[in-house]
Design an enzyme around this catalytic site. Structure first.
Site, mmCIF file in Angstrom:
data_model
loop_
_atom_site.group_PDB
_atom_site.id
_atom_site.type_symbol
_atom_site.label_atom_id
_atom_site.label_comp_id
_atom_site.label_asym_id
_atom_site.label_seq_id
_atom_site.Cartn_x
_atom_site.Cartn_y
_atom_site.Cartn_z
ATOM 1 N N ARG A 248 0.850 -1.180 0.000
ATOM 2 C CA ARG A 248 0.000 0.000 0.000
ATOM 3 C C ARG A 248 0.890 1.235 0.000
ATOM 4 O O ARG A 248 1.942 1.257 0.652
ATOM 5 C CB ARG A 248 -0.935 0.021 1.208
ATOM 6 C CG ARG A 248 -2.096 -0.965 1.137
ATOM 7 C CD ARG A 248 -3.069 -0.621 0.026
ATOM 8 N NE ARG A 248 -4.245 -1.489 -0.009
ATOM 9 C CZ ARG A 248 -4.334 -2.610 -0.695
ATOM 10 N NH1 ARG A 248 -3.272 -3.032 -1.379
ATOM 11 N NH2 ARG A 248 -5.450 -3.317 -0.709
ATOM 12 N N ASP A 272 4.331 -0.094 -7.182
ATOM 13 C CA ASP A 272 3.044 -0.418 -7.790
ATOM 14 C C ASP A 272 1.903 0.309 -7.087
ATOM 15 O O ASP A 272 0.775 0.293 -7.580
ATOM 16 C CB ASP A 272 2.808 -1.927 -7.738
ATOM 17 C CG ASP A 272 1.536 -2.352 -8.449
ATOM 18 O OD1 ASP A 272 1.403 -2.016 -9.648
ATOM 19 O OD2 ASP A 272 0.674 -2.994 -7.825
ATOM 20 N N GLU A 277 -2.880 7.829 -4.663
ATOM 21 C CA GLU A 277 -3.106 7.276 -6.000
ATOM 22 C C GLU A 277 -4.568 7.367 -6.431
ATOM 23 O O GLU A 277 -4.882 7.299 -7.619
ATOM 24 C CB GLU A 277 -2.664 5.811 -6.048
ATOM 25 C CG GLU A 277 -3.515 4.874 -5.201
ATOM 26 C CD GLU A 277 -3.013 3.440 -5.199
ATOM 27 O OE1 GLU A 277 -3.836 2.547 -5.449
ATOM 28 O OE2 GLU A 277 -1.808 3.224 -4.963
ATOM 29 N N HIS A 309 -1.021 0.111 -9.523
ATOM 30 C CA HIS A 309 -1.684 -0.816 -8.594
ATOM 31 C C HIS A 309 -2.244 -2.018 -9.351
ATOM 32 O O HIS A 309 -3.429 -2.338 -9.271
ATOM 33 C CB HIS A 309 -2.806 -0.099 -7.823
ATOM 34 C CG HIS A 309 -3.172 -0.777 -6.540
ATOM 35 N ND1 HIS A 309 -3.624 -0.097 -5.441
ATOM 36 C CD2 HIS A 309 -3.159 -2.086 -6.167
ATOM 37 C CE1 HIS A 309 -3.888 -0.931 -4.448
ATOM 38 N NE2 HIS A 309 -3.600 -2.150 -4.865
#
Length: 339
Positions: A248, A272, A277, A309
């Site tokens: 996260r 990622d 985000e 993500h």
């Protein structure tokens, strides 16, 4: 939650309730919707499927159903949870491992039980190791140069995993799966977790940060783990280290990470997930200014890999998430019906 492959035995256990169970599925992409329709036809569940995210306005779609299933891509406001409660919903299954996109305490307050799902840890573990390999082989710069028809070798050679120490923070299902993959590459593997549970050399967090060439994060995001890698801990990292995050975004103080990358103290990062985000990842932002200034700064750096993500996003993991979300709802109905 313990990972389970969606199983026909579980299907049979759920069968007695399925015919009377309605579930509203929010935030469904076309491929996910197809998986949902296939699963509910086999399980006999009555579905309401929508691509719309759960909101105060869409909560009415759950009227008549006690269970809903939601995605993780959009933050769920407390007003939406309150609207669900007024519509009679008592159970929410999120098709994700993390639950940080909704307020668990508020959900409990309005009488809604919340549960996550487990899915194959291999999706994220494979992707994590891929990012490590891309980072140590300078893949971003290589691909950019090749796309521009510059076929010369890089000024600096890449590294081999067997020569490096990888520190894994968090050794649950995904962290453990990462370690399993790393055995095939050789090299030293260090681990940190408050509950040691796999075959790795467990060390204190400070020691892991100081000794690792690559640090990869696999802990849940909680108030206790928010900015787990803060400025002080980032300064403890070995000079030239690489940070990988498929957990996260909030696990890292992004501004502190940027400072270490821009100064050259760290040799790279592969992310990622990213703080803030929401509203950027999963959206088509072509031709638009990037308002997330930290994201824009990170993407300018030749030694930083960014992906939106997507580590979890495999056909196997999606199928797991859908079926386990349905089984969660059926188990809730069974528990409330039979005690």
């Amino acid at each position: 939650m313990t990972y389970r492959e969606p199983a026909r035995a579980a299907d049979r256990r759920a069968g007695s309730l399925a015919s009377s169970t309605g579930i509203t599925f929010y935030g469904c992409e076309p491929g996910e919707a197809a998986l949902i329709r296939e699963a509910v036809s086999r399980l006999g569940v009555t579905p309401t499927v929508t691509s719309a995210a759960l909101s105060e306005a869409t909560a009415e779609l759950a009227a008549g159903n006690r269970c809903v299933s939601v995605g993780h891509k959009t933050r769920i406001a407390n007003a939406a949870l309150h609207a669900l409660s007024r519509a009679g919903v008592r159970y929410l299954s999120t098709r994700s491992i993390g639950c940080n996109h909704l307020d668990l305490a508020y959900a409990e307050k309005v009488g809604i039980s919340v549960e996550n799902v487990a899915y194959s840890p291999d999706s994220v573990a494979d992707y994590t190791v891929m990012l490590m390999l891309m980072a140590i082989r300078n893949a971003k710069s290589l691909i950019r140069r090749t796309d521009a028809h510059d076929y010369r070798l890089s000024e600096l050679p890449g590294k081999e995993l067997r020569d490096l120490t990888v520190g894994v923070i968090g050794t649950g299902r995904i962290g453990a799966a990462v370690i399993d993959r790393l055995w095939g590459f050789g090299g030293q593997k260090l681990a940190y977790d408050i509950h040691p549970r796999t075959s790795a050399d467990y060390v204190p967090l400070d020691a892991l940060l100081q000794q690792s060439d690559i640090v990869t994060l696999h802990t849940p995001l909680t108030p206790e783990t928010r900015h787990l890698l803060d400025r002080d801990r980032i300064e403890q990292l070995k000079p030239g280290a690489i940070v990988v995050n498929t957990g996260r975004g909030g696990l890292i103080d992004t501004e502190a990470l940027l400072s270490a990358l821009e100064s050259g103290r760290l040799s790279g990062a592969a992310l990622d997930v990213l703080e803030g985000e929401e509203g950027m990842f999963y959206a088509d932002c072509r031709g638009k200014p990037i308002e997330h200034t930290q994201l824009a700064r990170l993407q300018k750096l030749p030694n930083v890999l960014i992906s939106p993500h997507t580590a979890y996003y495999t056909d196997h993991a999606l199928r797991d998430a859908v079926e386990n979300s349905i089984l969660n709802c059926l188990n809730f109905e069974s528990w409330t019906t039979h005690g």
